[in-house]
Design a protein around this motif. Structure first.
Motif, short mmCIF file in Angstrom:
data_model
loop_
_atom_site.label_atom_id
_atom_site.label_comp_id
_atom_site.label_asym_id
_atom_site.label_seq_id
_atom_site.Cartn_x
_atom_site.Cartn_y
_atom_site.Cartn_z
N ASP A 96 -98.42 -5.73 13.54
CA ASP A 96 -99.13 -7.01 13.45
C ASP A 96 -97.95 -8.33 13.44
O ASP A 96 -98.14 -9.23 14.33
N ALA A 97 -97.02 -8.14 12.82
CA ALA A 97 -96.11 -9.37 12.80
C ALA A 97 -95.16 -9.13 14.20
O ALA A 97 -94.78 -10.50 14.59
N TRP A 98 -95.07 -8.30 14.66
CA TRP A 98 -94.25 -8.17 16.01
C TRP A 98 -95.27 -8.46 17.13
O TRP A 98 -95.20 -8.63 18.41
N ARG A 99 -96.68 -8.74 17.06
CA ARG A 99 -97.44 -9.05 18.43
C ARG A 99 -97.40 -10.54 18.70
O ARG A 99 -97.53 -10.60 19.77
N LEU A 100 -96.75 -11.23 17.65
CA LEU A 100 -96.35 -12.77 18.20
C LEU A 100 -94.78 -12.50 18.50
O LEU A 100 -94.07 -12.03 17.91
N PRO A 101 -94.37 -13.50 19.38
CA PRO A 101 -93.09 -13.82 19.55
C PRO A 101 -92.21 -14.32 18.20
O PRO A 101 -92.61 -14.88 17.30
N PRO A 102 -91.21 -13.50 17.94
CA PRO A 102 -90.46 -13.93 16.61
C PRO A 102 -89.73 -15.15 16.39
O PRO A 102 -89.83 -15.93 17.43
N THR A 103 -89.51 -15.60 15.42
CA THR A 103 -88.90 -16.75 14.95
C THR A 103 -87.27 -16.28 15.27
O THR A 103 -86.96 -15.50 14.55
N PHE A 104 -86.40 -17.13 15.97
CA PHE A 104 -84.96 -16.80 15.93
C PHE A 104 -84.17 -17.65 15.37
O PHE A 104 -84.33 -18.95 15.17
N ALA A 105 -83.14 -17.04 14.80
CA ALA A 105 -82.11 -17.76 13.81
C ALA A 105 -80.81 -17.33 14.13
O ALA A 105 -80.72 -16.20 14.63
N ARG A 106 -79.95 -17.94 13.64
CA ARG A 106 -78.52 -17.49 13.69
C ARG A 106 -77.97 -16.47 12.57
O ARG A 106 -78.49 -16.55 11.45
N ASN A 107 -77.47 -15.35 12.94
CA ASN A 107 -77.01 -14.37 11.93
C ASN A 107 -75.70 -14.81 11.58
O ASN A 107 -74.73 -14.57 12.02
N GLY A 108 -75.67 -14.94 10.14
CA GLY A 108 -74.61 -15.46 9.57
C GLY A 108 -74.13 -14.38 8.55
O GLY A 108 -73.08 -14.62 7.70
N ASN A 109 -74.70 -13.24 8.26
CA ASN A 109 -74.35 -12.52 7.02
C ASN A 109 -73.37 -11.51 7.97
O ASN A 109 -73.70 -10.47 8.75
#
Length: 182
Positions: A96-109
């Motif tokens: 269900d969480a993947w049914r909507l477009p995701p929120t994108f952020a920068r990967n700093g890890n």
């Protein structure tokens, strides 16, 4: 909704700022995903890796495909769940969480970036040497042992970590009831 932490290269491809604002934490069962884009035989592919389980999704990365990245990821994840015998409310919650477009952020890890690069190398070698499809590569990576410092010193399998996260433990029923049945 899902949070996907992207490489600079993928953020550029998505036409997002190189340092988007830090989003609020999301509540999907598997947590954050990280993603990178690379090319194999001149075809772009996006590799998504779940931070908690090491589960890898491999989906096409052309411009038109990036607009429906969430749909392709949900479809591949549904088939991976079926291949692992995973079902239930938590698995449906992740889908269900993947049914909507995701929120994108920068990967700093840096640890996740390193794990992602290792898994990406494994995926691309499967493409190049075994000529597998994107789904077959993702399925093969479920069965490939990997290690990551934050998961402990041992080797882990993504399929086992998925089952641990998404299949709740069985309820223990006492063999001898505490009250008298007579």
């Amino acid at each position: 909704m899902t949070l996907v932490r992207c490489s600079q290269k993928l953020l550029k491809r998505l036409h997002l700022p190189s340092a988007p604002a830090e989003p609020a934490p999301h509540d999907n069962p598997l947590g954050e995903w990280c993603a990178d884009i690379d090319f194999i035989d001149r075809q772009p592919f996006v590799l998504l890796m779940n931070a908690a389980t090491g589960t890898v999704l491999v989906v096409p990365g052309r411009a038109a495909d990036l607009k429906r990245l969430h749909e392709m990821a949900a479809k591949q994840l549904r088939f991976l769940f079926a291949a692992c015998g995973i079902g239930g409310a938590l698995a449906e919650g992740e889908l269900d969480a993947w049914r909507l477009p995701p929120t994108f952020a920068r990967n700093g890890n840096r640890s996740l970036v390193s794990s992602m690069n290792q898994r990406k190398y494994e995926a691309w070698s499967q493409f190049a040497h075994n000529r597998l499809t994107a789904f077959e590569v993702a399925l093969r990576l479920l069965e490939t042992p990997f290690s990551r410092k934050d998961l402990g010193r041992d080797f882990h399998f993504a399929a086992d970590l998925l089952r641990t996260k998404l299949i709740p433990s069985a309820k223990i029923i006492p063999l001898h009831p505490t009250h008298d049945l007579h």
